[in-house]
Scaffold this active site. Structure first.
Site, PDB file in Angstrom:
ATOM      1  N   GLU A 403       0.659  -1.146   0.422  1.00 59.94           N
ATOM      2  CA  GLU A 403       0.359  -0.437  -0.214  1.00 59.94           C
ATOM      3  C   GLU A 403       0.876   1.633   0.061  1.00 59.94           C
ATOM      4  OE1 GLU A 403      -1.536   1.064   4.352  1.00 59.94           O
ATOM      5  OE2 GLU A 403      -1.656  -0.729   4.244  1.00 59.94           O
ATOM      6  N   HIS A 488      -1.735  -6.345  11.412  1.00 58.90           N
ATOM      7  CA  HIS A 488      -2.331  -6.963  10.877  1.00 58.90           C
ATOM      8  C   HIS A 488      -2.080  -8.840  11.637  1.00 58.90           C
ATOM      9  CE1 HIS A 488      -2.184  -4.997   6.797  1.00 58.90           C
ATOM     10  NE2 HIS A 488      -2.694  -4.286   7.850  1.00 58.90           N
ATOM     11  N   ASN A 526      -5.092  -6.720   3.283  1.00 54.56           N
ATOM     12  CA  ASN A 526      -5.559  -5.733   4.870  1.00 54.56           C
ATOM     13  C   ASN A 526      -6.586  -7.000   5.210  1.00 54.56           C
ATOM     14  OD1 ASN A 526      -4.110  -3.631   2.845  1.00 54.56           O
ATOM     15  ND2 ASN A 526      -4.137  -2.712   4.679  1.00 54.56           N
TER      16      ASN A 526
END
Length: 547
Positions: A403, A488, A526
């Protein structure tokens, strides 16, 4: 991705009476319409926290994505639910009139029970960024284990309060490696669309993206990616894009354009408080006790489960210990919280029939960060939206999805910054340290090397093409890679191993896992949309067969 219809709960005749135990109304008024039935008018008011001796049909431990899905669907099916949340409600403004602290100005709202901040970027331009703060039950937990720091949201809404809002559905061809025992056709035909609708996922207007000053950093990242032969993807998000346009026009209070993200977002982001939890409130069947921490779950003599819960104050001190009985218990405290709790319950004999898969299969989603120093003719902008909207996909060739992230410093940095999700094969295990009385994780710092190698397949090539270099001032002195953390966490109670294929814990009828602990370590993107979609799938089956 499905666009989402927003509606105010007043339009359904739903009063805005308080539903979070001991707190005021939620931040924001928007509710996701989606496929839920018409909201009931008899919204229940809870005047006090859950009391010792209470009996509840369902207790949900945690208020993040999985827990919120479970509570909503159970309530819609006619079941009363009580949720307990270790963090605060986050509905009361501070002295500055804002609920959440600014990313560039952390204070005692920012970190969970720390006296000094532990920011993901520890340095900038040679200066350390961390500062002393008052110890409080703040919104972001930087939980340290051997070899890794795990960042987690603390509060009603869990990780949705502190993440960047990138709502990515994995490419279907990757799904078999993520959840091999789950039917992909059902997920992509039913549960991913349901999750995206419920979360309010939308994609930025590409024309506005191309013209907005606040996304200059992302356009620079797009240009560099494409010139090196990498595809640039617009990434959906859970932000109100109309609100962001008004921020840019100066007609509403700034939120994303004031750098708000890491410690909460005061206006435009559609956290769970504004989506699933707002709809939970409208059912009238769910109550929530913030600042309550579950310590023990054991089978009750008369059936169901006896649950011990510590009530906390904002200094983290236990003010009361309560005994509650629940017919069914859903573990939704996040990958780390659920894994630690279950490992402890098995090891201490509270739930000895849990199988040996408990604690296994934990991964960091391959997270690694880096920055690049661009040329003076490639400025990235003084004002940067804190909501990422673009990604670089090199998963098939190099095992990395990156990202293009903001550096919302308020000054021109000529820096490009990235959070990569990589195909890292390493999995850790939670075990119980009886002497210390706590769960520990056996992650090793060296296990990040595959993530670095995968990220380098993108950024070495871009640097070579552009004649640029890596930044060495973001994570310490002369340190290129942010390889010390994850945003995460996944795994620890893996689906179809520690549980059956719908999250039922082996050995105990009425105990379930319904959060990121079910996913074995990596989602290729994600993860919160996948966590939400899997929870939608699992709770539908559980309601149909177990209630």
């Amino acid at each position: 991705m499905n666009d989402t219809t927003m509606q105010d709960s007043e339009t359904n005749g739903v009063s805005r009476r308080r539903f979070i135990t001991g707190t005021g109304s939620l931040l924001g008024a928007a509710a996701i319409a989606g496929h839920a039935p018409r909201a009931r008018a008899d919204v229940r008011t809870a005047a006090a926290p859950i009391g010792s001796g209470a009996h509840v049909p369902v207790l949900v431990i945690g208020t993040g994505y999985g827990g919120s899905v479970a509570a909503l669907r159970l309530a819609e099916a006619g079941t009363d639910v009580h949720m307990v949340e270790m963090g605060m409600a986050w509905d009361t403004p501070g002295a500055d009139g804002k609920i959440f602290a600014n990313t560039t100005r952390p204070d005692d709202r920012s970190f969970w029970l720390r006296t000094r901040t532990k920011q993901p970027l520890s340095n900038f331009l040679g200066f350390p960024l961390d500062k002393d703060v008052n110890r409080r039950t703040g919104i972001l937990d930087a939980e340290e284990f051997g070899g890794i720091t795990v960042y987690q949201g603390r509060g009603v809404g869990g990780g949705s309060l502190v993440n960047g809002g990138m709502a990515v559905t994995p490419r279907r061809e990757h799904f078999g490696a993520i959840l091999p025992t789950v039917n992909a056709a059902e997920m992509y035909g039913t549960y991913y669309p349901r999750a995206n609708s419920g979360l309010g996922v939308t994609t930025i207007d590409p024309a506005w993206f191309d013209s907005a000053d606040c996304y200059q950093y992302a356009r620079v990242g797009r240009k560099h990616a494409q010139r090196s032969g990498f595809p640039f993807l617009f990434v959906p998000a859970v932000y109100d894009w109309d609100y962001m346009k008004q921020e840019a026009a100066g007609t509403v209070p700034k939120s994303a354009l004031d750098g708000e993200i890491l410690y909460g977002n005061n206006h435009g982001k559609k956290s769970l408080q504004k989506t699933y939890i707002e709809r939970i409130r409208a059912t009238g069947r769910v109550t929530i006790s913030p600042l309550h921490k579950v310590t023990t779950v054991t089978p009750a003599p008369g059936g169901g489960y006896t649950v011990l819960i510590d009530q906390l104050d904002t200094g983290g001190r236990t003010t009361a210990t309560k005994t509650v009985t629940a017919d069914k218990v859903f573990f939704a405290a996040g990958s780390v919280g659920t894994s630690k709790l279950l490992v402890g319950l098995k090891a201490t004999g509270a739930l000895p029939l849990l199988n040996d898969e408990i604690g296994r299969g934990w991964g960091d989603n391959g997270n690694v960060m880096c920055g690049r120093a661009n040329h003076l003719w490639d400025p990235t902008g003084k004002v940067q939206s804190s909501i990422p909207t673009g990604g670089i996909d090199n998963w098939d060739a190099g095992g990395a999805f990156a990202e293009i992230a903001p550096l919302p410093t308020g000054i021109e940095t000529w820096a490009s910054f990235y959070l990569s999700i990589t195909k890292n094969p390493h999995r850790a295990r939670f075990t119980w340290n009886a002497a210390a009385g706590k769960a520990e994780l056996d992650w090793r710092t060296a296990w990040k090397q595959p993530s670095i190698d995968a990220a380098k397949t993108i950024f070495d090539k871009i640097n070579q093409k552009e004649g640029t270099i890596y930044r060495t001032d973001l994570f310490g002195t002369y340190k290129i890679w942010g390889d010390h953390l994850t945003y995460h966490p996944l795994g620890g109670a893996v689906l179809d191993k520690a549980t059956d294929n719908y999250g039922r814990l082996h050995g105990y009828w009425g105990l379930y896992v319904i959060d990121g602990a079910l996913i074995p370590g990596n989602t290729s993107v994600n993860p919160f949309v996948t966590i939400t979609a899997l929870a939608e799938r699992n709770i539908e089956r559980i309601i149909a067969t177990d209630l």
